[in-house]
Design an enzyme around this catalytic site. Structure first.
Site, short mmCIF file in Angstrom:
data_model
loop_
_atom_site.label_atom_id
_atom_site.label_comp_id
_atom_site.label_asym_id
_atom_site.label_seq_id
_atom_site.Cartn_x
_atom_site.Cartn_y
_atom_site.Cartn_z
N CYS A 1 53.33 19.55 125.23
CA CYS A 1 52.44 18.49 124.75
C CYS A 1 51.02 18.87 125.12
O CYS A 1 50.63 20.03 124.99
CB CYS A 1 52.86 17.14 125.32
SG CYS A 1 52.86 17.07 127.12
N GLY A 2 50.25 17.92 125.64
CA GLY A 2 48.89 18.21 126.07
C GLY A 2 48.81 18.62 127.52
O GLY A 2 48.22 19.63 127.86
#
Length: 320
Positions: free
Chosen positions: A263-264
């Site tokens: 993800c981030g």
């Protein structure tokens, strides 16, 4: 559902359909299981049960929490290390936090969060972030409250403003390194046949927005926003198994593959890691904890902007 809808191994997911009603779900020896509000209400006074409230703000906990719950913010789980902002806290810090919360490695722990009634904040991810961290650092019986505090409240169940008396435990960290995948190994295997990389961020970040100094996503990663796996009304409640089966099928996520969740910052990815590894019992699931934040900090790591199709995932983007 017709069997032809599924790739090889897809039908095995259907075994979970009936188990969803038999909590803790699923059956078996997984470190993390799903429980519903009825199960927790029935077990609220179990002497060996610890309930962790991981609401986004301590004032949310002060205003309302499930009776007997101990407040433990997810903020203790990660700290800056040599400037990198999202590394896990030292083992000794995590161990002390779990000890002070009264967590015992072999006694069940229920984790829940909410959209805070006081702060109005909370995306729901604190539940899976805490559940993953508990399991990673040696806990053996983590129970995730499906729907969180919001589901509890919607059923008119008891709330409290009392703080429990908690005796510190002797919890000892034992890191399960096999859950995570580091940068070097990730680079080495991410494009291999039989490996699928998921990006759990919202589509707009995957395609090229967001706070990172370089926009886009890791080449080959498939966008599967974590929020799409949860009900529209409640970001802490997983969709039905039938709905999840279809979503996973549409994204080409099969249990016969090695699935790497990204993800981030490694937080959103915990939602998909928990779902695939422990609720769907996929045999080969890893999490790239550094995720896109680490990826773009490494010189020469390629990035792709825009929606990338499944067919393009093996292509290599130009290096920066």
């Amino acid at each position: 559902m017709d069997e032809k809808m599924f790739t090889p191994g897809g039908m095995e997911r259907m075994q979970a359909l009936s188990d969803r009603d038999n909590v803790p779900y699923p059956r078996g020896d997984g470190m993390v299981k799903l429980v519903n509000t009825g199960w927790l209400a029935d077990h609220l006074n179990d002497s060996n049960l610890t309930i962790l409230d991981v609401q986004p703000d301590v004032h949310d906990y002060i205003q309302e929490h499930i009776p007997g719950a101990v407040y433990l913010t997810e903020g203790v789980l990660r700290v800056s290390n040599r400037g990198f902002p999202t590394t896990y806290s030292p083992n000794s810090c995590i161990q002390e936090a779990f000890r002070r919360a009264g967590v015992e490695a072999d006694s069940p722990v229920v984790v829940y969060t909410s959209k805070g009634a006081f702060s109005g904040r909370g995306d729901g991810l604190a539940q899976t972030m805490m559940a993953y961290t508990l399991a990673k650092y040696g806990h053996n019986k983590v129970y995730l409250l499906d729907g969180g505090l919001d589901a509890w409240k919607s059923e008119g169940l008891e709330l409290s403003q009392d703080y429990p008396t908690v005796e510190p435990s002797n919890f000892t960290v034992e890191v399960r390194d096999e859950y995570a995948i580091g940068y070097e190994e990730f680079v080495r295997i991410k494009d291999n046949e039989g490996v699928v990389v998921l990006d759990a961020r919202p589509a707009k970040f995957y395609e090229g927005q967001g706070p990172w100094r370089v926009a886009g996503h890791i080449p080959g990663a498939i966008n599967l926003p974590w929020r799409s796996l949860m009900t529209d009304e409640n970001p802490m409640q997983f969709r039905s198994n039938a709905e999840l089966d279809i979503i996973l099928e549409e994204h080409g996520v099969d249990r016969n593959q090695t699935v790497i969740c990204t993800c981030g910052t490694g937080r959103e990815a915990t939602n998909e890691f928990v779902l695939l590894k422990w609720l769907y019992l996929y045999p080969n699931v890893r999490i790239y904890e550094g995720s896109f934040t680490e990826w773009v900090s490494r010189p020469g790591s390629p990035v792709v902007e825009g929606p990338e199709s499944r067919e393009r995932r093996a292509e290599t983007a130009p290096a920066r």
